[in-house]
Design a protein around this motif. Structure first.
Motif, PDB file in Angstrom:
ATOM      1  N   GLY A 178       0.802  -1.208   0.000  1.00  0.00           N
ATOM      2  CA  GLY A 178       0.000   0.000   0.000  1.00  0.00           C
ATOM      3  C   GLY A 178       0.840   1.264   0.000  1.00  0.00           C
ATOM      4  N   SER A 202      -3.271  -5.588   0.908  1.00  0.00           N
ATOM      5  CA  SER A 202      -4.281  -6.640   0.804  1.00  0.00           C
ATOM      6  C   SER A 202      -5.011  -6.870   2.123  1.00  0.00           C
ATOM      7  CB  SER A 202      -3.624  -7.942   0.348  1.00  0.00           C
ATOM      8  OG  SER A 202      -4.530  -9.019   0.435  1.00  0.00           O
ATOM      9  N   ALA A 203      -6.327  -7.009   2.019  1.00  0.00           N
ATOM     10  CA  ALA A 203      -7.169  -7.330   3.177  1.00  0.00           C
ATOM     11  C   ALA A 203      -7.594  -8.792   3.167  1.00  0.00           C
ATOM     12  CB  ALA A 203      -8.407  -6.431   3.182  1.00  0.00           C
ATOM     13  N   ALA A 254      -3.797  -3.722   6.853  1.00  0.00           N
ATOM     14  CA  ALA A 254      -3.940  -3.328   5.454  1.00  0.00           C
ATOM     15  C   ALA A 254      -4.435  -1.883   5.359  1.00  0.00           C
ATOM     16  CB  ALA A 254      -4.902  -4.273   4.731  1.00  0.00           C
ATOM     17  N   LEU A 255      -5.420  -1.542   6.186  1.00  0.00           N
ATOM     18  CA  LEU A 255      -5.907  -0.160   6.185  1.00  0.00           C
ATOM     19  C   LEU A 255      -4.799   0.809   6.587  1.00  0.00           C
ATOM     20  CD1 LEU A 255      -9.390  -0.761   7.854  1.00  0.00           C
ATOM     21  CD2 LEU A 255      -8.949  -0.256   5.441  1.00  0.00           C
ATOM     22  N   ASN A 311      -2.327   1.538   3.913  1.00  0.00           N
ATOM     23  CA  ASN A 311      -2.841   2.400   2.843  1.00  0.00           C
ATOM     24  C   ASN A 311      -3.019   3.845   3.298  1.00  0.00           C
ATOM     25  OD1 ASN A 311      -3.008   0.442   0.803  1.00  0.00           O
ATOM     26  ND2 ASN A 311      -4.941  -0.332   1.619  1.00  0.00           N
ATOM     27  N   THR A 347      -8.885  -0.906   0.564  1.00  0.00           N
ATOM     28  CA  THR A 347      -7.748  -1.791   0.340  1.00  0.00           C
ATOM     29  C   THR A 347      -7.749  -2.338  -1.084  1.00  0.00           C
ATOM     30  OG1 THR A 347      -8.992  -3.755   1.007  1.00  0.00           O
ATOM     31  CG2 THR A 347      -7.861  -2.550   2.766  1.00  0.00           C
ATOM     32  N   LYS A 348      -6.829  -3.255  -1.320  1.00  0.00           N
ATOM     33  CA  LYS A 348      -6.804  -4.043  -2.554  1.00  0.00           C
ATOM     34  C   LYS A 348      -8.222  -4.527  -2.890  1.00  0.00           C
ATOM     35  CE  LYS A 348      -4.860  -8.475  -4.181  1.00  0.00           C
ATOM     36  NZ  LYS A 348      -3.986  -9.617  -3.801  1.00  0.00           N
ATOM     37  N   GLY A 361      -7.306   3.768  -1.427  1.00  0.00           N
ATOM     38  CA  GLY A 361      -6.626   2.700  -0.706  1.00  0.00           C
ATOM     39  C   GLY A 361      -6.402   1.471  -1.561  1.00  0.00           C
TER      40      GLY A 361
END
Length: 786
Positions: free
Chosen positions: A57, A356-357, A402-403, A406, A412-413, A420
C-alpha cells in the motif's frame, strides 16, 4: 540504412535492401558487400528497468512515510522523483497487463485475475494481438529484453507442457524469462520456469535459498552479460517480485528487526505515517486521515492476545518488505558498478494494488483457508508465532494493518473505487534525463502511463502495426513532461476504475465512486448484491486529497454528470457486464471459461508427466473420483505416485514403509490418512484409490478406499474437503510431490517413487457439485465454518 533513417512505425522493422551483386569474382565486387547490421534503438535511448512490488500500500514503504524500512526506495527517490498521485488497478493481473501494454485492463481482456477469467471480452484473460507489449516494441527496436519474477498474465489453461506458449513471457517480447506464472509463490520452495522449461532451484532454505534473492541473482547476471557483450546496447529488465504478496516468507533476522515495532497498533500507526508523509511532501499539510472501514475493529477493541497476534503478523510483513527492497538494492549496486545507473530509466512501483485485506479481520496462517471461510484464532496464530515466515506458514496480516498500510486513504486491494485500493507510491530515477534530485511530482498518473513514458524517453514511436496486426491506440499519457517541470498541469485528466463491481471515475480533480463489496468477504452470502443498489459518493480531490469528505448530497448534479461519464468510459473499454464473483469464479465451469480438461472424465498420465497448475489438472473437488496406477517394485516401496497441493491443503497417493497410503490435507488443519494393512509385495501391481463423495453441496466429505490388484486393503473417512482451490503456488504432480509435501510421511522434494511407475489414470465421477447450483449452498458452506 542508418538507424535514424529506419521507419519504426511497423514491427518487425524490414531487413535492409542488400548491395546488388556486380561481379563474377568476389574480389571484383564493387561496391563491396557490407555486414548486415542489427536493428538498434535510437542513439540516445536509455536502459530501462521496471521493478514492481506486489501487494504493497501507499502507506507502507518508508520512502512514502510508512513503517517498512526500504532504503533502496529512499535512495532512488532522493536521487530522482517521487510520484504522489500514481494509480494502479486494485488487483494484480490487471495492473500487470496494463503496465506492459499501456492500455486499460479491460481493453486488454484482464478485468480480473487470470484464475477468474470468464468468456466476456473484457475479462477473458487474453491480451489481444492489437495491443503489443512494451517488451515487444522495445525488442523490435533493438533492445535486449528480460523478465524475472511474477508474470500472472498467461491464460491459466495455457500453463502446461502443452502450451500454447505465445502468451508466456517469451512469447510476449521477453527474450529471457526466469520466474513463475501464477498469483503467488512459496519463497522457500518455489516452482519456477526458465523460459518455458519447468524447474525447481537446486538450493534449499537450509542452504540459504530465498526466491527474491534468486530472482535478483539472475537479473544481475543477465545485466552483466549485456554490458560485457554489448556495452553500447541498451536493455530492458522487468523485475516483478512475488513479494510482498502472501505467503510472507522471509529470513528470521528480518522479521526480528521489527520485534515490538507495532505494539502501538494500527490506529496510532496511521497517525505516525500521516505525519511522516506530510514531512516528505507526498501529501499536503491539510490532508486528513480518510474514514476507517466499517466493521473493522480499532486497536483498543482487541484483546491483548489479539493485539500480540496482529502485531506479530505486521512485524513479519515489514521484514518481508525490507528484505525485498534490499534485493532491489543489490541490482542498483550492480548497475552502478557497471557504470550503467546514470543512463538507466529506473521505474520503481511500490505496489500493484493497495495493501491486501485478504487475511481477514484477524489475520491467518493460511490464506487459502480463510478464503474458504475458515478464520484462524489469535491463540492459534500465537501458538505458531515462532515459525512465522518459515516454510511451515503461509501467513497474511489482518485487515486493520492493510488499512494502516494504505494511509491516509480509504479501503484496500480489490476496492477500485477508493485510493486505498488504487494509489501507490512510484519512483522514477534517471540522472541523465531528470535534473532535480529528491523532487515530488503531484500530477495525476496511472499505470497505463508507463509504456508511453518509456517510448518517449527512448525516442521510439508507438507502432501502428506489429507482426502484421494493426495496433489499438495507447490509452496512457506519457509522464515525461513532468520529469523536469514540477508545476506542469496534469495531462492525464480522465480515468475510470473498476474491479469486481467496485467502480469510480476521475475527471479533473472530481471523483465519483461506489464500493460494491467488502474485500475480506471472499465467499458471498445468501443475498445477492445488485449493482443498482450501490451508493455513490463524490469527492473533490483538489481540496480533499484523501477522499475524506463525501459531498454527494451537496452536489447531486456533479455526481450525476460523473456517473454518466463512468458509463461512457466503461462502455468504451469493455467493462460491461460487471461481475462481482470472487472465490466462486475460480471454478472454470462457473466462470464460463475454457478448461484444458474440458468435459473429459478420464485422463491418463505417463510417469514423466510435468507438473500441472490447478487450472490444467483434473478437477477432483466436490465429486467422486478414482486414481488407478500401474507400478512395479522390488519391494519396500516408497515415494509418491500422485499428489496435488501441499502442506497448506491437498491430497496424495504414496507409499510409506512399503504401505500404500492416501492422505487428505484439509487446509493444514487436519490430515486424514488411509494405510494399507500389509506392505506391497515385489512385482507388478495395479493400485487403486476410490474417493466416494458424500454430496449435498460443496466442501463435503467422502469415503476413501484403497485397493491392490482388486482387493480392498485400507480405508478412511474424510469428513470435509477443500471446496474451491487447493493452492496457487503448488501443483498436480506425477511420481513426486513438488514444493511442500501434503503429508509429513515423506520429506520435502526428495519423495519420488522408488519403483517403476508405468502410468496413472484419473477418472472423475458424474456427481460434480457445482458451486453455482444454488445461493443457498454457498450460504450453508460459509455458515458451517463461521
Amino acid at each position: 540504412m542508418s538507424d535514424a533513417a529506419r521507419s519504426r512505425e511497423r514491427l518487425p522493422i524490414p531487413d535492409e535492401t542488400g548491395t546488388p551483386t556486380t561481379a563474377l569474382d568476389a574480389r571484383d565486387q564493387q561496391p563491396p558487400f557490407e555486414p548486415v547490421q542489427p536493428v538498434r534503438p535510437p542513439e540516445s535511448a536509455p536502459n530501462v528497468v521496471v521493478v514492481l512490488i506486489d501487494d504493497m500500500g501507499f502507506g507502507a514503504p518508508s520512502a512514502f512515510g510508512g513503517p517498512c524500512r526500504m532504503p533502496t526506495a529512499e535512495r532512488l527517490a532522493d536521487g530522482g522523483l517521487r510520484y504522489s498521485r500514481f494509480h494502479v488497478t486494485a488487483i494484480c493481473s490487471p495492473t500487470r497487463q496494463a503496465l506492459l501494454t499501456g492500455r486499460n485492463h479491460h481493453s486488454v481482456g484482464m478485468g480480473v485475475t487470470t484464475e477468474m477469467a470468464s468468456a466476456a471480452p473484457g475479462y477473458n484473460g487474453i491480451r489481444p494481438r492489437s495491443a503489443a507489449t512494451l517488451a515487444q516494441v522495445l525488442r523490435g527496436n533493438g533492445y535486449n529484453t528480460a523478465a524475472f519474477g511474477k508474470w500472472h498474465q498467461t491464460p491459466a489453461r495455457d500453463v502446461s507442457a502443452a502450451g500454447p506458449f505465445d502468451r508466456w513471457p517469451t512469447g510476449e517480447g521477453f527474450e529471457k524469462f526466469y520466474g513463475f506464472l501464477c498469483a503467488e509463490m512459496n519463497h522457500w520452495y518455489p516452482l519456477l520456469f526458465d523460459g518455458t522449461t519447468p524447474l525447481e532451484p537446486a538450493r534449499r532454505p537450509e542452504d540459504g535459498y530465498h526466491l527474491s534473492e534468486d530472482l535478483v541473482d539472475h537479473a544481475i547476471d543477465w545485466v552483466r552479460d549485456q554490458r560485457s557483450l554489448k556495452p553500447d546496447h541498451p536493455f530492458f529488465a522487468y523485475l516483478p517480485f512475488g513479494a510482498t504478496h502472501a505467503p510472507y516468507h522471509v529470513p528470521r533476522e528480518y522479521r526480528d528487526k521489527y520485534r515490538g515495532a507495532f505494539d502501538h497498533g494500527w490506529d496510532r500507526q496511521r497517525e505516525i505515517t500521516l505525519r511522516r508523509q506530510k514531512e516528505l511532501g507526498v501529501v499536503p499539510e491539510d490532508a486528513e486521515l480518510a474514514p476507517w472501514a466499517q466493521g473493522v475493529p480499532h486497536w483498543d477493541e482487541l484483546s491483548a492476545t489479539e493485539q500480540r497476534a496482529a502485531a506479530s503478523l505486521m512485524e513479519l510483513y515489514a521484514g518481508f518488505a525490507e528484505h525485498t527492497d534490499d534485493q532491489v538494492g543489490r541490482l542498483v549496486d550492480a548497475l552502478e558498478e557497471l557504470d550503467a545507473l546514470d543512463d538507466t530509466l529506473f521505474i520503481y512501483i511500490l505496489g500493484d494494488n493497495g495493501a491486501s485485506a485478504e487475511g481477514g479481520l484477524g489475520g491467518t496462517l493460511n490464506e487459502h483457508r480463510f478464503a474458504s471461510g475458515i478464520p484462524d484464532s489469535a491463540e492459534f496464530i500465537l501458538d505458531n508465532a515462532d515459525a512465522l515466515g518459515d516454510a511451515t506458514t503461509h501467513a497474511h496480516y489482518p485487515v486493520g494493518w492493510a488499512l494502516a498500510m494504505n494511509t491516509p486513504y480509504q479501503w484496500t486491494k480489490q476496492v477500485a473505487s477508493h485510493f486505498g485500493g488504487t494509489r501507490d507510491g512510484m519512483i522514477v530515477h534517471w540522472p541523465r534525463g531528470i535534473a532535480e534530485r529528491g523532487g515530488v511530482r503531484h500530477q495525476f498518473h496511472h499505470v497505463i502511463d508507463v509504456v508511453p513514458t518509456v517510448l518517449e524517453a527512448a525516442g521510439i514511436p508507438h507502432p501502428v502495426e506489429v507482426d502484421g496486426i494493426a495496433q489499438k491506440p495507447i490509452e496512457g499519457t506519457s509522464m515525461l513532461y513532468s520529469f523536469n517541470a514540477a508545476d506542469a498541469p496534469d495531462r492525464h485528466r480522465l480515468q475510470y476504475f473498476e474491479m469486481v463491481g467496485n467502480r469510480g471515475i476521475y475527471h479533473d480533480g472530481w471523483m465519483a465512486v461506489t464500493r460494491h463489496g467488502t474485500p475480506w468477504e471472499m465467499v458471498q452470502g445468501e443475498r445477492r448484491r445488485y449493482f443498482d443498489d450501490d451508493q455513490w459518493e463524490l469527492y473533490d480531490t483538489s481540496v480533499d486529497w484523501t477522499q475524506a469528505r463525501d459531498i454527494a448530497a451537496e452536489h447531486p448534479g456533479k455526481l450525476n454528470e460523473l456517473k454518466q461519464l463512468f458509463l461512457v468510459e466503461a462502455g468504451r473499454h469493455g467493462v460491461f457486464p460487471l461481475d462481482d464473483r470472487m472465490t466462486e469464479r475460480e471454478n472454470p465451469k462457473e466462470a464460463g471459461r475454457l478448461d484444458l480438461m474440458g468435459e473429459r472424465r478420464s485422463i491418463t498420465f505417463h510417469a514423466g508427466a510435468k507438473r500441472l497448475t490447478e487450472e490444467t489438472a483434473p478437477n477432483v473437488k466436490n465429486r467422486s473420483h478414482r486414481v488407478t496406477a500401474w507400478v512395479e517394485t522390488d519391494g519396500a516401496a516408497a515415494g509418491v505416485i500422485i499428489a496435488q497441493g501441499g502442506r497448506f491443503g491437498g491430497w496424495s497417493v504414496y507409499f510409506h514403509e512399503g504401505l500404500l497410503c492416501y492422505a487428505y490435507n484439509y487446509f493444514g488443519l487436519e490430515v486424514h490418512t488411509a494405510r494399507a494393512r500389509a506392505p506391497l509385495a515385489a512385482g507388478s501391481h495395479e493400485i487403486q484409490v476410490d474417493f466416494a463423495y458424500h454430496g449435498g453441496g460443496v466442501g463435503r466429505g467422502g469415503d476413501v478406499t484403497l485397493h491392490v490388484d482388486g482387493e480392498q486393503v485400507g480405508e478412511v473417512v474424510v469428513p470435509k474437503t477443500i471446496p474451491y482451490y487447493f493452492a496457487f503456488d503448488e501443483t498436480f504432480d506425477i511420481g513426486v510431490d513438488r514444493a511442500t509435501p501434503v503429508t509429513d510421511d515423506y520429506p520435502v522434494a526428495d519423495n519420488a517413487f522408488t519403483g517403476r511407475l508405468h502410468r496413472v489414470r484419473v477418472d472423475l465421477g458424474e456427481d460434480l457439485h457445482d458451486n453455482a447450483e444454488t445461493d443457498r449452498d454457498r450460504a450453508r458452506f460459509k455458515a458451517a465454518h463461521d
